[in-house]
Scaffold this active site. Structure first.
Site, PDB file in Angstrom:
ATOM      1  N   ASP A  28      92.814 -10.916 -25.973  1.00  0.00           N
ATOM      2  CA  ASP A  28      91.989 -11.962 -25.110  1.00  0.00           C
ATOM      3  C   ASP A  28      92.697 -12.346 -23.838  1.00  0.00           C
ATOM      4  OD1 ASP A  28      90.398 -12.784 -27.329  1.00  0.00           O
ATOM      5  OD2 ASP A  28      91.591 -14.296 -28.207  1.00  0.00           O
ATOM      6  N   ASP A  84      84.110 -11.555 -27.776  1.00  0.00           N
ATOM      7  CA  ASP A  84      83.661 -12.641 -28.311  1.00  0.00           C
ATOM      8  C   ASP A  84      82.550 -13.392 -27.870  1.00  0.00           C
ATOM      9  OD1 ASP A  84      86.153 -12.790 -29.724  1.00  0.00           O
ATOM     10  OD2 ASP A  84      87.223 -13.829 -28.145  1.00  0.00           O
TER      11      ASP A  84
END
Length: 157
Positions: free
Chosen positions: A114, A131
């Site tokens: 991330d 995402d």
């Protein structure tokens, strides 16, 4: 001429590949040291051991196997629901390409890579391109399924 099912599968594969490839390319740049800081968004490296908002991180290594089972189960279901798959090949390509990319991270890096950190006015969870593509894919699928499907039904009536 391709049959409708073959055309849908081809669309799915192309979208899957584009999302998967783009996500992995961005993550490669992040892993190689790309960083950015601003007043609104930072690009930082974080390995997420859980799912959204680090939920289920207590499952540790078992989470990736659970996710593989879920992805395979959903794909088998979609192959049995040909009309659903045909009508939403793009959205499913987005969701599966992003999902498989995140699962690959778990095997290769021990967690999902991330990097987008939004912090203007409040702190938000750190997330990645995959995402966002999952959110967009599901959002478009829901909009098309509920709103545009109702318009089609009204026209037929």
């Amino acid at each position: 001429m391709l049959k409708t099912t073959q055309k849908s599968l081809l669309i799915f594969i192309v979208v899957f590949s584009l999302i998967f490839g783009t996500d992995q390319a961005i993550k490669y740049a992040i892993l190689e040291g790309f960083r950015y800081e601003s007043l609104i968004i930072d690009i930082v490296l974080v390995f997420n051991k859980g799912v959204a908002f680090s939920l289920l991180s207590f499952l540790e290594g078992g989470l990736k196997y659970l996710q593989i089972l879920l992805i395979l189960g959903l794909f088998i279901f979609l192959m049995c629901q040909k009309e659903l798959f045909k009508n939403h090949a793009i959205e499913f390509g987005m969701v599966f390409g992003a999902g498989v990319s995140n699962v690959l991270d778990r095997f290769v890096h021990g967690g999902v890579v991330d990097y987008v950190y939004y912090h203007y006015g409040f702190d938000f969870a750190i997330f990645n391109f995959a995402d966002v593509m999952i959110d967009v894919g599901v959002g478009v699928l829901l909009l098309r399924q509920f709103f545009f499907k109702q318009k089609q039904n009204k026209i037929k009536a």
